[in-house]
Design an enzyme around this catalytic site. Structure first.
Site, short mmCIF file in Angstrom:
data_model
loop_
_atom_site.label_atom_id
_atom_site.label_comp_id
_atom_site.label_asym_id
_atom_site.label_seq_id
_atom_site.Cartn_x
_atom_site.Cartn_y
_atom_site.Cartn_z
N CYS A 12 0.78 -1.21 0.00
CA CYS A 12 0.00 0.00 0.00
C CYS A 12 0.82 1.26 0.00
O CYS A 12 1.82 1.32 -0.68
CB CYS A 12 -1.03 0.02 1.08
SG CYS A 12 -2.35 1.07 0.44
N ARG A 37 -6.40 3.34 -2.61
CA ARG A 37 -5.59 2.13 -2.78
C ARG A 37 -5.97 1.06 -1.75
O ARG A 37 -5.42 -0.02 -1.76
CB ARG A 37 -4.11 2.47 -2.65
CG ARG A 37 -3.59 3.39 -3.73
CD ARG A 37 -2.28 4.06 -3.34
NE ARG A 37 -1.20 3.10 -3.18
CZ ARG A 37 -0.28 2.87 -4.11
NH1 ARG A 37 -0.34 3.52 -5.23
NH2 ARG A 37 0.67 2.00 -3.92
N TRP A 84 -1.95 -2.22 3.26
CA TRP A 84 -3.01 -3.02 2.64
C TRP A 84 -2.46 -4.43 2.58
O TRP A 84 -1.80 -4.80 1.64
CB TRP A 84 -3.34 -2.48 1.25
CG TRP A 84 -4.63 -3.01 0.72
CD1 TRP A 84 -5.89 -2.72 1.17
CD2 TRP A 84 -4.80 -3.96 -0.33
NE1 TRP A 84 -6.81 -3.41 0.46
CE2 TRP A 84 -6.18 -4.18 -0.46
CE3 TRP A 84 -3.95 -4.62 -1.16
CZ2 TRP A 84 -6.72 -5.05 -1.41
CZ3 TRP A 84 -4.46 -5.49 -2.11
CH2 TRP A 84 -5.84 -5.70 -2.22
N ASN A 110 6.52 -0.26 1.11
CA ASN A 110 5.48 -0.79 0.23
C ASN A 110 6.17 -1.76 -0.71
O ASN A 110 7.08 -1.38 -1.44
CB ASN A 110 4.82 0.34 -0.57
CG ASN A 110 3.73 -0.19 -1.48
OD1 ASN A 110 3.18 -1.26 -1.21
ND2 ASN A 110 3.43 0.51 -2.54
N GLY A 111 5.79 -3.04 -0.64
CA GLY A 111 6.39 -4.03 -1.53
C GLY A 111 6.48 -5.37 -0.85
O GLY A 111 5.71 -5.67 0.08
N GLU A 506 -15.52 -14.87 -20.03
CA GLU A 506 -15.00 -13.65 -19.38
C GLU A 506 -15.12 -12.44 -20.32
O GLU A 506 -15.53 -11.36 -19.91
CB GLU A 506 -13.56 -13.85 -18.93
CG GLU A 506 -12.89 -12.64 -18.33
CD GLU A 506 -13.59 -12.09 -17.09
OE1 GLU A 506 -14.48 -12.76 -16.55
OE2 GLU A 506 -13.25 -10.95 -16.68
N LYS A 510 -17.29 -9.11 -19.32
CA LYS A 510 -16.70 -7.76 -19.35
C LYS A 510 -17.56 -6.84 -20.20
O LYS A 510 -17.91 -5.74 -19.80
CB LYS A 510 -15.28 -7.82 -19.92
CG LYS A 510 -14.24 -8.39 -18.98
CD LYS A 510 -13.84 -7.46 -17.87
CE LYS A 510 -14.45 -7.66 -16.53
NZ LYS A 510 -14.58 -8.89 -15.86
N GLU A 513 -21.20 -6.21 -18.62
CA GLU A 513 -21.34 -5.54 -17.32
C GLU A 513 -20.95 -4.05 -17.37
O GLU A 513 -21.36 -3.29 -16.51
CB GLU A 513 -20.56 -6.26 -16.23
CG GLU A 513 -19.06 -6.15 -16.31
CD GLU A 513 -18.38 -6.78 -15.08
OE1 GLU A 513 -18.91 -6.64 -13.95
OE2 GLU A 513 -17.34 -7.41 -15.26
N HIS A 529 -25.59 -26.52 -31.85
CA HIS A 529 -26.66 -27.06 -30.99
C HIS A 529 -27.61 -25.97 -30.53
O HIS A 529 -28.25 -26.10 -29.49
CB HIS A 529 -26.01 -27.76 -29.78
CG HIS A 529 -25.12 -28.89 -30.17
ND1 HIS A 529 -25.60 -30.08 -30.67
CD2 HIS A 529 -23.77 -28.97 -30.22
CE1 HIS A 529 -24.58 -30.88 -30.95
NE2 HIS A 529 -23.45 -30.24 -30.69
N LYS A 628 -18.75 -3.56 -6.37
CA LYS A 628 -17.43 -4.19 -6.50
C LYS A 628 -17.38 -5.49 -5.71
O LYS A 628 -16.76 -6.44 -6.12
CB LYS A 628 -16.34 -3.23 -6.00
CG LYS A 628 -14.93 -3.81 -6.11
CD LYS A 628 -14.56 -4.12 -7.53
CE LYS A 628 -13.21 -4.82 -7.66
NZ LYS A 628 -13.00 -5.34 -9.04
C1 AGP Z 1 -16.36 -9.18 -12.50
O1 AGP Z 1 -15.94 -8.19 -13.40
C2 AGP Z 1 -17.53 -8.72 -11.65
N1 AGP Z 1 -17.23 -7.53 -10.94
C3 AGP Z 1 -18.07 -9.82 -10.75
O2 AGP Z 1 -18.53 -10.87 -11.58
C4 AGP Z 1 -17.09 -10.41 -9.72
O3 AGP Z 1 -16.11 -11.18 -10.38
C5 AGP Z 1 -17.86 -11.32 -8.77
O4 AGP Z 1 -18.81 -10.54 -8.08
C6 AGP Z 1 -16.98 -12.06 -7.78
O5 AGP Z 1 -16.32 -11.15 -6.95
P1 AGP Z 1 -15.10 -11.68 -6.04
O6 AGP Z 1 -14.04 -12.14 -6.97
O7 AGP Z 1 -14.69 -10.49 -5.23
O8 AGP Z 1 -15.62 -12.80 -5.19
#
Ligand code: AGP
Length: 633
Positions: A12, A37, A84, A110-111, A506, A510, A513, A529, A628
């Site tokens: 951190c 951070r 952190w 930090n490191g 994935e 991306k 979302e 299918h 998040k």
């Molecule tokens: C991914 O871009 C999303 N923000 C979401 O799918 C995320 O991966 C999911 O909520 C899991 O979160 P976590 O890795 O903190 O458990």
């Protein structure tokens, strides 16, 4: 408590002040500016009248503020730190600054100090008393040792406190392996903060009759825009009216301040428009941190040192169950491929929200692996609690030490990707894939499923991977052209096979979302299918067609889609010509071993999603309806 108390790795922020005003207000303000951070504990140290004083607290920065209200520290030179943690839980004992036995030296760092264990053993033999389990505290005692040695040989009269401290730090850091941005106070050198940098960021703010030091520019941007960026191997002696710089050999060097014209918000993003773009570009360094100190020795020793998984326990494991959500679930699918194909361990993978309600069959021979960037996802936490009740043991692969999932697990493997602020996970995903690759490497080797030759080839590929990510990031201008051409589509299909099927998932996640475009990831072999019915000129297809044993299969899937009018965006390996004339856009990636291909392919897919979402004016860092960390069910 699952988190192994091995190296207390820290990722951190550090700050320092030397000037004509009280230091603490600047330190607290600087730490506040670094709050984005992430941190779990904080502390400050000042030198006042030749006396070193230190104050630390866990939790929010406001706790340190409140402590300082009750116990004010005075002094016009000081250092501050927000920890952190990436190893071991947050605690006051593990918070920085750390002091030496004389309590005259205070260190903030930090490191990651990779060789801290052998160094600590030597220092303990010499009678040093340690107060924490962190790697950083080793530096305090190492500097103490070298100060005594330098003073003894050079005689204090011959050298100033500052010169003694510089020499002692140079000697101490020659014994250290790892990454550091380091700031040191020594009460016998009351007017100077001595700093050193290697592989972690450190910048100096040049004021009038005052100087600032920090991990990142936002910490002092309000006070000066004159910034000196330190380079690896350099030292800095920061005083109120000047800052001297030295190279690794101790020779004085001149460094010219740059004028930073960012506003604070831009500064927090390192000059990038969004945290997500900054974190996409941080991936080479983040992957280096994930790998740091984890490639050797091959097999059980590294597994146990880094995760706590013992050889005795692992001999009973006959199946693995990976549970995760979202992007982490996609990483888990790659993990399944790696553990089954290379370590020959029967592995299941599923979303935590499904796992926890279907009464899975688990035994004491089952190792459950929980993957989570935040370490707080409610479904994943509930899943591992269920697993433990069933007698299984749990390994967490997290990016936030001290988080609920890390603490609940029996074993812990931190990805060290650094704080991830964008809701859309990017560097944490590639960090998870690289972490799972190192786990698969050591498990395969320990189970004698991988030859020395293959293991050393994996190690070589992992060492080269950060540079491959740098090369993939150079595709950004080409991806921007594609984004401009596809930013108004309503739907998109991502297809991939084998270990790159989860990469397709994935890529779709991306895009959906952050741009709100409906996108789906599908196994390429499944097109006929059902999904083929969707294909027309309004359903673009992003195909992951990088070099693999099943490349020709993916090629025919692309042809199926092309024949029905789909616009094709194809990822392939440099030099591949068979997609010319078939795909509207071709993104060429450097050759990479199969086990790392999903991580490398994720780079252009992250950029594609980001650039399309930005062109659509979406709130890239905070997309609608999402959080998040999903700490609710
Ligand atoms: C991914 O871009 C999303 N923000 C979401 O799918 C995320 O991966 C999911 O909520 C899991 O979160 P976590 O890795 O903190 O458990």
């Amino acid at each position: 408590m699952g988190a192994s108390a091995y190296n207390q790795r820290v990722m951190c922020g550090i700050v320092a002040y030397a000037g004509t005003k009280q230091a603490v207000p600047f330190l607290l303000e600087g730490l506040k500016r670094l709050e984005y951070r992430g941190y779990d504990s904080a502390g400050v140290a000042v030198v006042n009248g030749g006396i070193l004083e230190v104050l630390r607290s866990t939790g929010k920065l406001s706790n340190l503020n409140n402590l300082l209200d009750r116990q004010p520290l005075e002094g016009m030179i000081g250092v501050g730190h927000t920890r952190w943690a990436t190893h071991g839980g947050p605690s006051e004992a593990n918070a920085h600054p750390h002091t030496d036995c004389t309590r005259k030296v205070a260190v903030i760092h930090n490191g990651i100090i990779e060789n801290y264990l052998p160094l600590k053993a030597l220092l303990l033999e010499k009678g040093h008393a340690f107060q924490s389990a962190t790697d950083t505290e080793v530096l305090s005692h190492l500097i103490e040792e070298e100060l005594a040695a330098v003073s003894a040989t050079c005689g204090e009269a011959a050298l100033s406190g500052e010169d003694l401290l510089l020499r002692a730090m140079q000697r101490a850091l020659k014994k250290v392996r790892g990454a550091y941005a380091l700031a040191v106070l020594w009460s016998d050198a009351p007017g100077v903060v001595m700093a050193a940098k290697s592989d972690s960021p450190l910048v100096i703010g040049v004021g009038d009759e005052e100087h600032f030091m920090a991990s990142d520019v936002p910490a002092f941007l309000k006070h000066t825009r004159r910034v000196v960026y330190m380079e690896d191997g350099e030292f800095a002696a920061m005083r109120k009216n000047a800052c001297s710089f030295f190279d690794a050999q101790g020779l004085k060097i001149e460094k010219i301040p740059k004028i930073v014209d960012w506003d604070t918000s831009m500064a927090e993003k390192g000059g990038y428009r969004h945290f997500m773009l900054k974190e996409i570009h941080e991936q080479p360094k983040a992957v280096e941190n994930t790998l740091r100190g984890r490639l050797f020795p091959l097999g059980h020793a590294t597994l146990e040192r880094e995760t706590g998984l013992t050889a005795e326990y692992l001999q009973f494991v006959n199946q693995v169950h990976i549970v995760a959500c979202g992007t982490s679930w996609h990483a888990g699918i790659v993990g399944k491929y790696l553990l089954e194909k290379h370590a020959r361990i029967q592995t299941q993978v599923e979303t935590a929200s499904e796992f926890r309600y279907r009464r899975p069959v688990l035994t004491p021979n089952t190792l459950v692996i929980a993957i989570s960037q935040s370490g707080e996802t409610a479904d994943t936490l509930a899943a591992i609690r269920l697993a433990k009740q069933s007698g299984a043991k749990v390994l967490s692969v997290c990016n936030t030490v001290g988080a609920a999932i890390s603490r609940c697990a029996d074993f812990d493997f931190q990805t060290h990707s650094g704080p991830e602020c964008g809701v859309a996970s990017t560097k944490a995903f590639t960090g998870q894939l690289v972490a799972l690759s190192t786990l698969a490497l050591h498990l395969s080797y320990a189970r004698e499923c991988m030859s020395d030759e293959e293991a050393f080839e994996w190690v070589d590929q992992l060492k080269k991977f950060p540079d491959l990510v740098r090369r993939a990031l150079q595709l950004e201008p080409q991806v921007l052209e594609i984004a401009r051409s596809f930013s108004q589509v309503q739907h998109c299909l991502f297809i991939g096979r084998g270990i790159n099927y989860p990469a397709a998932l994935e890529g779709a996640l991306k895009l959906k979302e952050i741009s709100y475009i409906h996108a789906e990831g599908y196994p390429a072999g499944e097109m006929k299918h059902g999904p083929l019915a969707l294909i027309d000129s309004k359903m673009p297809v992003v195909a992951i067609a990088t070099q693999s044993e099943i490349f020709e299969k993916v090629l025919s899937n692309i042809q199926e889609a092309k024949a029905r009018g789909a616009r094709i965006i194809a990822l392939c390996t440099e030099g591949e010509k068979r997609l010319v004339g078939m795909a509207e856009h071709i993104l060429e990636l450097p050759p990479v071993s199969e086990f790392l291909s999903p991580a490398l392919n994720a780079i252009p897919l992250q950029l594609l999603a980001y650039l399309i979402a930005d062109l659509r004016g979406c709130d890239v860092d905070q997309p609608r309806n999402l959080a998040k960390s999903v700490t609710v069910e």
